[in-house]
Design an enzyme around this catalytic site. Structure first.
Site, PDB file in Angstrom:
ATOM      1  N   ASP A 117     -26.914   5.226   9.228  1.00 35.82           N
ATOM      2  CA  ASP A 117     -26.623   6.127  10.338  1.00 35.82           C
ATOM      3  C   ASP A 117     -27.908   6.257  11.149  1.00 35.82           C
ATOM      4  OD1 ASP A 117     -25.827   8.052  12.111  1.00 35.82           O
ATOM      5  OD2 ASP A 117     -25.402   9.597  10.616  1.00 35.82           O
TER       6      ASP A 117
ATOM      7  N   LYS B   1     -29.064  11.545  21.384  1.00 29.97           N
ATOM      8  CA  LYS B   1     -30.404  12.135  21.419  1.00 29.97           C
ATOM      9  C   LYS B   1     -31.363  11.294  22.237  1.00 29.97           C
ATOM     10  CE  LYS B   1     -28.393  13.909  17.621  1.00 29.97           C
ATOM     11  NZ  LYS B   1     -27.108  13.421  17.062  1.00 29.97           N
TER      12      LYS B   1
ATOM     13  N   TRP C 211     -26.408  15.493   6.757  1.00 28.63           N
ATOM     14  CA  TRP C 211     -25.749  16.108   7.902  1.00 28.63           C
ATOM     15  C   TRP C 211     -24.388  16.656   7.470  1.00 28.63           C
ATOM     16  CZ3 TRP C 211     -22.394  13.186  11.823  1.00 28.63           C
ATOM     17  CH2 TRP C 211     -22.115  13.997  12.942  1.00 28.63           C
TER      18      TRP C 211
END
Length: 363
Positions: A136, A172, A55
């Site tokens: 993560d 999300k 990311w």
């Protein structure tokens, strides 16, 4: 502690033994930043290894937190899968005690995850070198549709009794982007250490943002504590994950039906919101110019953004980009870049006179 139970499991030995320090943070980004700054202040090793690619915010967050960022091999463009051997070699070469960032599931941006057997090998290697895992977790339940399945990689590391950091986001899987809800949990070696760690985390947070917002956190807490709401959430979560999986299958089938050159099985092998299509920058530019399809220049697309209605148009664009530009590259290698523009102007044939040599390439 509700967040810790969600990712580690309600029967987690670390939770039962009160070895987990958990603090509310500003979604996943804030959790990573607080964890990074805590490590920069109190951990003996200030180098963190992140996957290549990862990311885009990861290197920025950890650099600003005071850590030195290095990378380890992760994605293999040739197979559009995991470069597992490269990953093991790079982690084997990392200094003892270094921090290693791991995506819990649905790796962003590639959509490529290790298998459970590969996760076990990664765990064994990291523990043997005393490498510190920093997970993560941005997509728990959003990848496979199962909260427990998406947490398997993390729970392997917790079960061995070792230390680790875990950054969680509800952006999300609960759709709470604007509420900035997340948590940082640190699994410690003992109750005493966990108490001390929590105290130091609060000292990191206080001058950074003082207190986290309460509204989004209240939504999460309400859902996680109420069994009926929790069950309803898991059903909806699986529905969303299944929809993404369906979009993958539909895109793969559409390309196969069109006879698009290449092996597109990586689309259905990858998992989560994102897919590395394997398209190069020129193909992406072609699709943008000719089909008004916009994606990142590395060929990454969000599967969640597709629908049954839009897949035919995307498939047509990918097919055209692959067939036209593949031929263009064949013609232009070692000759001149002008051939590519000739090909794009006329897909039926490519003609170029060069030193009395005529080159013809049929479509």
């Amino acid at each position: 502690m509700l967040s810790a139970k969600l990712i580690f499991g309600t029967d987690s030995p670390a939770i039962r033994e009160s070895r987990v320090a958990t603090v509310q943070c500003l979604s996943g980004t804030g959790s990573l930043r607080v964890g990074g700054e805590f490590l920069a202040r109190h951990y003996h090793e200030h180098t963190i290894y992140i996957p290549q690619p990862t990311w885009g915010n990861h290197p920025k967050v950890f650099t600003l937190a005071g850590l030195t960022v290095r990378s380890y091999r992760y994605y293999d463009p040739a197979t559009r899968g995991l470069d597992f051997q490269g990953l093991l070699e790079d982690l084997s070469s990392a200094p003892s005690g270094a921090i290693v960032l791991l995506h819990a599931c649905a790796h962003n941006p590639t959509g490529v995850d290790p298998t459970l057997d590969q996760w076990e090998q990664i765990r064994q290697l990291m523990r043997s070198k005393s490498l510190l895992p920093f997970f993560d977790s941005a997509y728990q339940g959003f990848a496979s549709g199962s909260l427990d399945k998406d947490a398997q990689s993390v729970r392997k590391f917790v079960a061995d009794g070792g230390e680790l950091l875990m950054a969680q986001s509800y952006a999300k899987n609960m759709g709470l982007y604007g509420e900035r809800v997340g948590a940082l949990s640190i699994v410690c070696g003992s109750v005493d250490v966990a108490v001390r760690v929590e105290s130091q985390l609060k000292l990191v947070i206080r001058p950074m943002y003082s207190n986290p917002p309460i509204h989004g956190a209240s939504i999460v807490a309400t859902i996680l504590k109420d069994s009926d709401m929790f069950n309803e959430w898991t059903v909806e979560l699986k529905g969303m994950a299944d929809r993404i999986i369906s979009m993958r299958q539909q895109l793969f089938d559409a390309l196969k039906t069109r006879g698009t050159p290449g092996d597109w099985s990586h689309i259905i092998k990858q998992i989560g919101m994102f897919t590395f299509t394997g398209l190069n920058t020129d193909q992406v530019a072609f699709m943008r110019q000719e089909y008004h399809i916009y994606m990142t220049s590395d060929g990454r697309i969000s599967m969640a953004g597709l629908s049954t209605r839009t897949i035919p148009h995307l498939s047509d664009a990918i097919h055209a980009a692959v067939t036209k530009l593949k031929a263009a590259y064949f013609c232009s290698d070692g000759i001149m870049g002008a051939v590519r523009s000739l090909l794009l102007a006329d897909r039926s044939e490519c003609l170029l006179s060069l030193d009395s040599t005529v080159i013809k390439w049929p479509s």
